[in-house]
Design a protein around this motif. Structure first.
Motif, PDB file in Angstrom:
ATOM      1  N   GLN A 231       0.838  -1.205   0.000  1.00  0.00           N
ATOM      2  CA  GLN A 231       0.000   0.000   0.000  1.00  0.00           C
ATOM      3  C   GLN A 231       0.870   1.251   0.000  1.00  0.00           C
ATOM      4  O   GLN A 231       0.599   2.216  -0.726  1.00  0.00           O
ATOM      5  CB  GLN A 231      -0.927   0.000   1.205  1.00  0.00           C
ATOM      6  N   ALA A 232       1.918   1.240   0.815  1.00  0.00           N
ATOM      7  CA  ALA A 232       2.818   2.392   0.882  1.00  0.00           C
ATOM      8  C   ALA A 232       3.539   2.617  -0.443  1.00  0.00           C
ATOM      9  O   ALA A 232       3.638   3.748  -0.929  1.00  0.00           O
ATOM     10  CB  ALA A 232       3.835   2.187   2.002  1.00  0.00           C
ATOM     11  N   CYS A 233       4.019   1.528  -1.046  1.00  0.00           N
ATOM     12  CA  CYS A 233       4.804   1.648  -2.280  1.00  0.00           C
ATOM     13  C   CYS A 233       3.936   1.981  -3.489  1.00  0.00           C
ATOM     14  O   CYS A 233       4.228   2.909  -4.252  1.00  0.00           O
ATOM     15  CB  CYS A 233       5.578   0.359  -2.532  1.00  0.00           C
ATOM     16  N   PHE A 234       2.859   1.234  -3.682  1.00  0.00           N
ATOM     17  CA  PHE A 234       2.025   1.465  -4.864  1.00  0.00           C
ATOM     18  C   PHE A 234       1.081   2.645  -4.693  1.00  0.00           C
ATOM     19  O   PHE A 234       0.553   3.174  -5.674  1.00  0.00           O
ATOM     20  CB  PHE A 234       1.256   0.198  -5.226  1.00  0.00           C
ATOM     21  N   GLY A 235       0.882   3.074  -3.438  1.00  0.00           N
ATOM     22  CA  GLY A 235       0.107   4.293  -3.225  1.00  0.00           C
ATOM     23  C   GLY A 235       0.846   5.520  -3.724  1.00  0.00           C
ATOM     24  O   GLY A 235       0.249   6.561  -3.975  1.00  0.00           O
ATOM     25  N   GLN A 236       2.171   5.394  -3.867  1.00  0.00           N
ATOM     26  CA  GLN A 236       3.009   6.467  -4.417  1.00  0.00           C
ATOM     27  C   GLN A 236       3.954   5.855  -5.441  1.00  0.00           C
ATOM     28  O   GLN A 236       5.165   5.983  -5.338  1.00  0.00           O
ATOM     29  CB  GLN A 236       3.813   7.147  -3.300  1.00  0.00           C
ATOM     30  N   ARG A 237       3.384   5.170  -6.419  1.00  0.00           N
ATOM     31  CA  ARG A 237       4.177   4.321  -7.302  1.00  0.00           C
ATOM     32  C   ARG A 237       5.185   5.094  -8.147  1.00  0.00           C
ATOM     33  O   ARG A 237       6.135   4.506  -8.661  1.00  0.00           O
ATOM     34  CB  ARG A 237       3.275   3.448  -8.180  1.00  0.00           C
ATOM     35  N   ARG A 238       5.000   6.378  -8.323  1.00  0.00           N
ATOM     36  CA  ARG A 238       5.953   7.163  -9.120  1.00  0.00           C
ATOM     37  C   ARG A 238       7.138   7.647  -8.286  1.00  0.00           C
ATOM     38  O   ARG A 238       8.101   8.174  -8.834  1.00  0.00           O
ATOM     39  CB  ARG A 238       5.246   8.350  -9.761  1.00  0.00           C
ATOM     40  N   LYS A 239       7.029   7.487  -6.973  1.00  0.00           N
ATOM     41  CA  LYS A 239       8.124   7.924  -6.107  1.00  0.00           C
ATOM     42  C   LYS A 239       9.120   6.790  -5.879  1.00  0.00           C
ATOM     43  O   LYS A 239       8.773   5.614  -5.987  1.00  0.00           O
ATOM     44  CB  LYS A 239       7.573   8.410  -4.765  1.00  0.00           C
ATOM     45  N   MET A 240      10.339   7.147  -5.546  1.00  0.00           N
ATOM     46  CA  MET A 240      11.360   6.155  -5.227  1.00  0.00           C
ATOM     47  C   MET A 240      11.042   5.520  -3.875  1.00  0.00           C
ATOM     48  O   MET A 240      10.379   6.116  -3.027  1.00  0.00           O
ATOM     49  CB  MET A 240      12.742   6.810  -5.182  1.00  0.00           C
ATOM     50  N   LEU A 241      11.537   4.301  -3.676  1.00  0.00           N
ATOM     51  CA  LEU A 241      11.259   3.579  -2.437  1.00  0.00           C
ATOM     52  C   LEU A 241      11.757   4.335  -1.207  1.00  0.00           C
ATOM     53  O   LEU A 241      11.131   4.270  -0.141  1.00  0.00           O
ATOM     54  CB  LEU A 241      11.905   2.195  -2.476  1.00  0.00           C
ATOM     55  N   ARG A 242      12.853   5.047  -1.339  1.00  0.00           N
ATOM     56  CA  ARG A 242      13.381   5.784  -0.181  1.00  0.00           C
ATOM     57  C   ARG A 242      12.394   6.834   0.306  1.00  0.00           C
ATOM     58  O   ARG A 242      12.424   7.243   1.466  1.00  0.00           O
ATOM     59  CB  ARG A 242      14.724   6.429  -0.532  1.00  0.00           C
ATOM     60  N   GLN A 243      11.482   7.246  -0.579  1.00  0.00           N
ATOM     61  CA  GLN A 243      10.450   8.210  -0.195  1.00  0.00           C
ATOM     62  C   GLN A 243       9.164   7.513   0.245  1.00  0.00           C
ATOM     63  O   GLN A 243       8.612   7.826   1.299  1.00  0.00           O
ATOM     64  CB  GLN A 243      10.148   9.147  -1.379  1.00  0.00           C
ATOM     65  N   SER A 244       8.705   6.539  -0.550  1.00  0.00           N
ATOM     66  CA  SER A 244       7.418   5.909  -0.255  1.00  0.00           C
ATOM     67  C   SER A 244       7.448   5.057   1.016  1.00  0.00           C
ATOM     68  O   SER A 244       6.423   4.869   1.672  1.00  0.00           O
ATOM     69  CB  SER A 244       6.956   5.061  -1.445  1.00  0.00           C
ATOM     70  N   LEU A 245       8.624   4.539   1.381  1.00  0.00           N
ATOM     71  CA  LEU A 245       8.731   3.689   2.572  1.00  0.00           C
ATOM     72  C   LEU A 245       8.909   4.477   3.870  1.00  0.00           C
ATOM     73  O   LEU A 245       8.928   3.887   4.960  1.00  0.00           O
ATOM     74  CB  LEU A 245       9.888   2.700   2.414  1.00  0.00           C
ATOM     75  N   LYS A 246       9.003   5.806   3.774  1.00  0.00           N
ATOM     76  CA  LYS A 246       9.214   6.629   4.972  1.00  0.00           C
ATOM     77  C   LYS A 246       8.089   6.479   5.982  1.00  0.00           C
ATOM     78  O   LYS A 246       8.307   6.579   7.195  1.00  0.00           O
ATOM     79  CB  LYS A 246       9.353   8.106   4.581  1.00  0.00           C
ATOM     80  N   GLN A 247       6.879   6.234   5.486  1.00  0.00           N
ATOM     81  CA  GLN A 247       5.737   6.120   6.393  1.00  0.00           C
ATOM     82  C   GLN A 247       5.791   4.840   7.226  1.00  0.00           C
ATOM     83  O   GLN A 247       5.062   4.707   8.215  1.00  0.00           O
ATOM     84  CB  GLN A 247       4.424   6.179   5.612  1.00  0.00           C
ATOM     85  N   LEU A 248       6.642   3.881   6.831  1.00  0.00           N
ATOM     86  CA  LEU A 248       6.758   2.611   7.553  1.00  0.00           C
ATOM     87  C   LEU A 248       8.072   2.456   8.299  1.00  0.00           C
ATOM     88  O   LEU A 248       8.167   1.635   9.220  1.00  0.00           O
ATOM     89  CB  LEU A 248       6.613   1.438   6.571  1.00  0.00           C
ATOM     90  N   ASN A 249       9.084   3.226   7.915  1.00  0.00           N
ATOM     91  CA  ASN A 249      10.414   3.043   8.494  1.00  0.00           C
ATOM     92  C   ASN A 249      11.157   4.374   8.480  1.00  0.00           C
ATOM     93  O   ASN A 249      11.119   5.093   7.475  1.00  0.00           O
ATOM     94  CB  ASN A 249      11.182   1.984   7.697  1.00  0.00           C
ATOM     95  N   SER A 250      11.824   4.688   9.569  1.00  0.00           N
ATOM     96  CA  SER A 250      12.502   5.987   9.680  1.00  0.00           C
ATOM     97  C   SER A 250      13.795   6.048   8.879  1.00  0.00           C
ATOM     98  O   SER A 250      14.311   7.135   8.598  1.00  0.00           O
ATOM     99  CB  SER A 250      12.787   6.304  11.156  1.00  0.00           C
ATOM    100  N   THR A 251      14.327   4.870   8.504  1.00  0.00           N
ATOM    101  CA  THR A 251      15.570   4.835   7.716  1.00  0.00           C
ATOM    102  C   THR A 251      15.355   3.959   6.475  1.00  0.00           C
ATOM    103  O   THR A 251      15.934   2.865   6.371  1.00  0.00           O
ATOM    104  CB  THR A 251      16.741   4.296   8.559  1.00  0.00           C
ATOM    105  N   PRO A 252      14.529   4.401   5.536  1.00  0.00           N
ATOM    106  CA  PRO A 252      14.184   3.570   4.380  1.00  0.00           C
ATOM    107  C   PRO A 252      15.374   3.215   3.493  1.00  0.00           C
ATOM    108  O   PRO A 252      15.395   2.137   2.899  1.00  0.00           O
ATOM    109  CB  PRO A 252      13.157   4.424   3.625  1.00  0.00           C
ATOM    110  N   GLU A 253      16.351   4.104   3.394  1.00  0.00           N
ATOM    111  CA  GLU A 253      17.505   3.795   2.549  1.00  0.00           C
ATOM    112  C   GLU A 253      18.288   2.621   3.143  1.00  0.00           C
ATOM    113  O   GLU A 253      18.727   1.713   2.420  1.00  0.00           O
ATOM    114  CB  GLU A 253      18.402   5.028   2.396  1.00  0.00           C
ATOM    115  N   GLU A 254      18.436   2.611   4.457  1.00  0.00           N
ATOM    116  CA  GLU A 254      19.135   1.506   5.118  1.00  0.00           C
ATOM    117  C   GLU A 254      18.329   0.202   4.949  1.00  0.00           C
ATOM    118  O   GLU A 254      18.903  -0.868   4.721  1.00  0.00           O
ATOM    119  CB  GLU A 254      19.329   1.819   6.593  1.00  0.00           C
ATOM    120  N   LEU A 255      17.016   0.306   5.068  1.00  0.00           N
ATOM    121  CA  LEU A 255      16.145  -0.862   4.891  1.00  0.00           C
ATOM    122  C   LEU A 255      16.318  -1.450   3.491  1.00  0.00           C
ATOM    123  O   LEU A 255      16.445  -2.673   3.330  1.00  0.00           O
ATOM    124  CB  LEU A 255      14.687  -0.463   5.112  1.00  0.00           C
TER     125      LEU A 255
END
Length: 286
Positions: A231-255
């Motif tokens: 839901q987080a990723c495809f809800g913002q499918r045009r954004k990079m994962l480092r941005q769309s995953l922020k709502q689930l994890n405070s360090t998405p790039e590390e994830l």
């Protein structure tokens, strides 16, 4: 009085006559499009695995075209769930023609757990010409319940566009949340398409009959977390994962790095396995 005709071993009136007899018209609010061609409903029934020893669940039978087709294939028992009160007398007529073979439930299938509907431990198959406006919600519900309730397969009618999303692969325009959920939990096969002229009233889209078989040994994955990830990723499918995953994890790039996925990738360019990996990492960190 409506005349009866024999179709195979069915001596009930033709569906068109039944619809006229009960003054039944399709309700747009219920997403109804009736399939009246018994040759097609018989074809669906055979693809669904109808046989003398099988138990079936059917959702939204309407005037009972598919119900009758399943019964013509001599299934052992059918439980039908119908929300539209206008169809209940028609279904009761079918039940009387096939004693002890049909159970009618007047209710909303979205609100009824499968284990509350079917006999505990009894394997069954699902067949339905689903209202298109609940396709996504009810399919996700059934997939969630697959490990708790022994349904063997679901042979369902969807909009063709929706059906293509179920089996889409990463990189395609149809790839989305349902593609990932189905990729984890089920095997999906598109059987055949039906043009709008087969329905009353004709929908504006082509329909597809799809068979979904739950995987016996799906990969280990917390489905509730997977749903949040997709839901987080495809809800913002045009954004990079480092941005769309922020709502689930405070360090998405590390994830993403832990998952061996580029933080600059977008939702539709990572695989089902990538989503499983992200899900498991998130689940283990909470």
């Amino acid at each position: 009085m409506v005349s009866c005709v024999t179709v195979g071993d069915d001596s009930l009136p033709p569906l068109k006559d039944i619809i006229k007899q009960f003054s039944l018209s399709a309700k747009k609010s219920l997403g109804q499009n009736f399939l009246l061609d018994m040759n097609i409903t018989r074809k669906i029934a055979r693809h669904a695995g109808a046989a003398p020893d099988t138990h079936f669940l059917e959702v939204g039978p309407g005037p009972g075209g598919l119900t009758r087709a399943l019964l013509m294939e001599h299934v052992k028992h059918i439980t039908v769930i119908e929300k539209d009160e206008r169809c209940l007398d028609i279904l009761d007529q079918i039940a009387q023609a096939y004693p002890n073979k049909v159970k009618i439930i007047h209710g909303d299938a979205l609100k009824l757990p499968l284990n509350d509907i079917m006999s505990a431990g009894q394997p069954f198959r699902i067949a339905a010409n689903l209202p298109y406006n609940i396709s996504s919600e009810i399919l996700i519900k059934w997939l969630r319940e697959a490990h708790q309730s022994p349904w063997l397969s679901a042979t369902l009618m969807f909009q063709k566009e929706f059906a293509m999303r179920l089996q889409a692969k990463e990189g395609s325009k149809d790839y989305g949340r349902l593609s990932v959920l189905c990729g984890v939990l089920a095997d999906v096969k598109r059987l055949f398409d039906l043009n709008p002229a087969h329905f009353t009233p004709p929908p504006k889209v082509t329909s597809s009959v799809v068979q979904i078989i739950p995987k016996k040994n799906p990969v280990k994955c917390d489905i509730s977390v997977l749903e949040k990830v997709t839901q987080a990723c495809f809800g913002q499918r045009r954004k990079m994962l480092r941005q769309s995953l922020k709502q689930l994890n405070s360090t998405p790039e590390e994830l993403c790095k832990l998952a061996n996925i580029s933080p600059e990738a977008r939702a539709d360019h990572i695989t089902v396995q990538d989503y499983v990996t992200l899900t498991n990492l998130l689940a283990s960190s909470t």
